[in-house]
Structure formats: structure tokens, C-alpha cells
Design an enzyme around this catalytic site. Sequence first.
Site, PDB file in Angstrom:
ATOM      1  N   GLU A 224       0.778  -1.232   0.000  1.00 60.54           N
ATOM      2  CA  GLU A 224       0.000   0.000   0.000  1.00 60.54           C
ATOM      3  C   GLU A 224       0.813   1.289   0.000  1.00 60.54           C
ATOM      4  OE1 GLU A 224      -3.405   0.231  -0.174  1.00 60.54           O
ATOM      5  OE2 GLU A 224      -3.337  -1.924  -0.533  1.00 60.54           O
TER       6      GLU A 224
ATOM      7  N   SER B 147     -38.738 -43.686  33.243  1.00 63.26           N
ATOM      8  CA  SER B 147     -38.210 -44.268  34.484  1.00 63.26           C
ATOM      9  C   SER B 147     -37.100 -43.443  35.115  1.00 63.26           C
ATOM     10  CB  SER B 147     -37.713 -45.684  34.215  1.00 63.26           C
ATOM     11  OG  SER B 147     -38.791 -46.520  33.843  1.00 63.26           O
TER      12      SER B 147
END
Length: 786
Positions: free
Chosen positions: A90, A464
Site C-alpha cells: 500500500e 423411568s
Amino acid sequence: MPSAFRLLAYPLAALAGLIAISIAMIAIIIALAYPNLPSLEVLTDYRPKIPLRVYTADGHLIGEFGEERRAVVAIGEVPDIMKHAILAAEDDRFYQHMGIDYTGIMRAAASNLLSGGKKQGASTITQQVARNFFLTSEKTYTRKLYEALLSLKIESNLNKDQILELYINQIFLGQRAYGFGAAAQIYFGKSLQSISIAEAAMLAGLPKAPSAYNPIANPRRARIRQQYVLRRMHELSYINDAQYESALKEPLVIKRELSEFAVNAEFVAEMARQIAAESFPEDVYTRGMKVYTTLIKAEQEAAYRSLRKGVLDYDRRNGYRGAESYLNMKEISSEHDEAIDVLMQDISDAGDLRPALVMQADRQKIEAYVKGGEMITLTGDTLKFAARMLDEQAPPNKRIKRGAIIRVVKDEAGKWQISQMPEVESAFVAVSPEDGAIRALVGGFDFNRNKFNHVTQAWRQPGSSFKPFIYSAALEKGFHPGSMIADEPIVISAGETGSQAWQPKNYDGKYDGPMSMRTALAKSKNMVSIRLLQAIGTQYAQDYVSRFGFDPDKHPPYLTMALGAGSVTPWQMVSAYAIFANGGYRVMPYIVREIRDEKNQVVAVANVPHAGDEAHRAIDARNAYLSDSMMRDVTLFGTAARASGQLKRRDLAGKTGTTNEYVDAWFCGYQMTVAGCAWVGYDQPRKLGSRETGGVAAMPIWIGYMATALRNVPQQTPAMPEGLSLATDGSGSGNLVYSENLTKPPPELSGATPETAPPSGPGTPSPAATQPAGWPAELRHLSGPN
């Protein structure tokens, strides 16, 4: 003066005048515009939008919520290789210019003039910071002028490292990633400090055009851009020859599943998000708050793996259902056709269950393209599971043929196997009995497919697995583990059931006559549970189970309650079993330990009761001890004996649960340090399949989790509390009873004498009942920091 010189002097003078006027006008514009430039407070007091992040108790990221995905890093934490890559891509003169690179402008102009077009720009990093924070991207001379002026102002107020730090954290890099810290995690699944030269070059190439150079969407163009950045790094001597050549050859592993985090805990992340949003509704997704849950990474991963294995094992036991869907293959010429990925882009992975497109198939071989690019060939034993759907007589809409979408998964040896998306659902949750902290929670098979949290939202019949609470109530009514109760057929009138006459049965249709409570629980004998409930009274039992956190109105006072015909959630069940594990104290399960703000200050902490506080005692310590003793026999000799056998421990306690017609399968159990509950069933209740009991379908999930949770945990059993005495029979054997009941006559049931035969036997299904509507219960116990 010669006329020729006069002719030349006039234009030059005019030109000089125009230049002077232009310079004067520019100076006036600058003089007028500069004071009106925006304040740099947004830069000097930088407050980026940081998402809400959710972590495990041991600091691993499990979720992130916000429009912008950002991980702010200080300039000192940015590796040099990342800085160099950014400068090479850049602004290689960043540390030399004053915000505007005149040399770069001249170089770009010359290049554009020679190439006949505008191919190079000359924006500096400072100019990009000005644009990102204050301006739009419109290409006008006015914007360019303001950009230049702002750049000069920024350079006069901030040093170079401060400017570069702003750029590194603010720039958009695709996939909702703002800043290089977030991009490293999103694209490569690692921190910025861990990236390689090749990865740094790939990231540095993104600012120019995040969509065009996105390595997920456009890997070819991203690679070309990366090579350019590497070449610039080499030319600028940021990397040497060997590093340059090595980086060019390095294969890049891009993380394509963007929802992945360090831990598979999407259901918990969503729970934590809701809690944080309710507690701090304003700016919760932008101010960088951190939510620390109670999860333990290793245990959560164990629960996730075990639940998925349990579900897939169940699914495999019940047969292959055929192709998932079909794609139009008319335009596909070979497995190398790029259009295949386009066709499959909307078909998502489901964890390790990968979608694959069948290219060719017959009874001997399947050739398929796995989403992501791998071609696989399945032959021999790998075809057995799906063999029926390879036959020419298979249903046309399910047959495996060219164009079919199937699911494949790698087995433990790393070989591909045919699988399928399961239709059944499951849930698992584990809690610390000491304070209620949730250590692991998996709310379903796949969060992305079904976000319904079965741990907290699914009201199901416990079967159960509810019997221990009936037995606990019986202990308070004078029974003890050796009390003898008849295991014989019984007919219940319509008045006692609340609906119609009922003739319950034992699971295997066999009746063993008088037996002790201890043996009956281990064998899960229905007739004994019903007779116990008859003896203590249904209204008493309904009131009693509320001590464990159950809603009385969801357990109507009928004898069907003895077999778990009410409605519970896994969240309630694990909370209730934790009471047995900790000696009788009610703890409140919670998922968020603390919330921190953007300054890492604690703004909310969990405020929960702890076991040992007598103000929160739910049941008598003697009751918890005797119940624990009976449930340990369940895991040693009874319906859950496989748990102790596989984990090689004798300090486990728990209970299997299977409802009528095998609709719901449960296993809830614990060791003193951790309680867990597993459930398996269909969202729209239907039969799981013959013999798909709690011990078969649900207990393996619990065992898989406990193998990790109890690793290196010494075996331990609770100490006997005061107030228990040994009631002996003539042979010298005996059972512990409440001391005050030692001289009292036994409850009014025949044969109330001790029985010491070792228990054994299968589990028991339970009758169905209508599931009540509504969702659960409190999930949060947050307050300001102590």
C-alpha cells in the site's frame, strides 16, 4: 527586444500569471478550508465497533455477535512481517512522506501516462485513514482536496505508528472483517501473531479490493494479488530470496466455515447473547463486551462429539433413508467443472457431515465430489449401509445415482463413509453439583439446522428416569432401601389415573414377586414404583418433587407419575440429580459467570447459592445418601451397569429412562463432582424403534462425556451422615434406615423386611401423557460485581 522573443514572452508571462493566480486561489481555499476540517477526536479517542464476544470459563472464544467483526490489536502486537506486507502493498514510503507522497504521485502519473490509462493510484496509508474515518469513496476533486488536507492534519497530530495502528484496525477486508486481526482469524483461523509470510501477503493484498481478492470467493485472483505483494516485499528487501521462494510455494489453507470457533458451543453462545442483550440492551453488539460462560472447553468438546456420535450410531442402527436431494447435472461435463461448486454453494456442511455430489454410482462403486474439491471413491464394505438405495428397485426419489446429494463422514481411521443427516434429535447438559455451573451443554445435533435448544426448551416425558424422586419421597414416608414391595400385576381404576382404567406392565412382562426397593430401582420395576406411590399418596409426591425444581402442575397427582408420565426438560433433570450428588442442596444452574465491558472491567457476575448452605437444603442429607446408594446399584448391577463397566468406576449413580412406545430415551447420572443428563427423541414425538431404550440410545452419550470429565478424578463416595441406623435381620444382614424409624412399624405394605439379593435386570418403558405447552425456566442469576 527581438520580435521573436516578444512573441514568446507574452504567453510565458500569461502562463506565469495563471499559475500565480491558481496558487493564490489554492492558498485561499486551503486557508478557508483547513480550519473547517473535522476534529481528529475520533482518531485520538479511537473507539471502534467491537462485537460482543462469548468465551468459555477457560478463555476460548465460542461466539461473536455484531455487524463488524473486529479484533483490535496494538501496534506493538503486530508482527513485523505483517507491517512489511502492508507497506509493500500500500505505501512503501509511509515512514518518509508527510501524508502525501509526491514521489509516488509522480511515479503513478508517469506509469499511467505510459500505459495510456489510470492503472496506478497514489493514496498513502494516511490518506486511506482520512477517507475511512471522515470521507466517502467518491472520486471528485473536492473530496481529493479534503483528503489531502486531512492527511496533513493527521500527520501533524499523530505519529506514524499511531496512524498505522488506526489503519490496521479500521480497514475493511471482506467477510465482515474490519482490521487485520479479525481477518487473520476469519480467513486462517489463527491470531495475527501466528501468521506466516505467505498469509501476511494474502491479507495485505485485500485492502485494494476486498471482494475481488477475497481468497474464499476468488482464490485465483487472491493468489495473483498475493504474488504481487510477495514480489514487492522481496524488492524492498523485507524478505530474502529463500523466504520469497518458500512463501510462493506455501499452500494456503483457507478457513471456509466462517461460523467455526475454538469450541462447538453455538447453543451456549446464543444463550449468553440473550442474557447480555437483556442485561445491557444499548450498544451490546458494538462496545466490545465480553461474556465469560461456565463452560469447560475440553468437556464441551467431549459432550459435542459424544452426542453427535450417539445420534449417528442410532441413525445407522435404524437404516439408510436415501439421497438427500438432487442437482441438475446437464451442464456438468466432469468432476473438474467449476460449475459444481456453484451448484453446491447453498448446501451447508453439518459439522463433520460433508455434502457430496454423486458423479457416478452403481452397486459396486460410488464416485462423488465432496464440497470443497475432493473426489472420493466408495467401494466394498463402505457401501453396505446404503446398498438398498443403490439398487435399481430403490424409490426413484431416494435412489443414489448421478446428481444425488449424499452425506459422507470420515471414520476414526480417516476413511470416508456414507452417512446421512439424522432426523432424530438429542440434548446433553452437565452441571457442577457444588454451585450449578454448567460445564457442558449441547442443545441439539446441529445448531445451524435447528436452533431449538432441547436442553432448556424441550418438555418431554422422563419415563423411568423420574423414579428416583418417587423413591426419595418414599424414604421420607418411612420406607428404606430394604423395604419389601410386591412386584405383581395391578389394575388401576379410572379414578386413580385421572382418565381411564390402566393395567400397567413390566417391560419384559415378568413379575418377580416381593423385592426390596433397592432391587426394584436397579431393575426399574414398574409395579413397585406404582405401589410405592400408592402408599405415600399422589398429592404428597406431587408436592415433594417440587423440592427438586419440578413444576407440580406438569406432574398431575395420578399414579402414572410413578412411571414418569409428567413433563420435564433436561435442564430440570440435571438440576434435580445434582441434589442427590451434593448431599441434598438445591443449586441453580447458570451459564454466565461474568460480563466485562470494553475496558475489561467486571460489570456483572453470577450470584448463585452453593451446596453446603443450609438455607438451600432441598432434602434431608440422609435421604440423599440412601438415594445415592440405590442409584449406585443401578450403575453397578442394574439397567445402567454398562456405565460402571466402561468407565471402570464404582462411584457412579444414575437412572435410565424409556417412555411408552420408546418415544423418549434418557440417562441421568452423576459422580460427586459432576452431574449429567442425556436425552434422545424426535421433535414430533414418535417411536424411536424397538429396544431403543435409555440404556441403548442415551446412556452412551453420557458415558462419552464422563470419560473426559472424570479423567484424573479420584473415585469417591459420600460420607454417611448422622441419623442413620442399621436395621438387621436374623441373618445379620441389614439396611440403613432413619434412626427415628428404627423402632417404628414399617409402612403399610406387605413384607416390609430387608432383602439383600444383588439386583439385576433390564430397563422399563413408561406410559405416555400429554405434554404441556410452555417453555422453561430461569437461566440467569446476574448482579453487579461483588
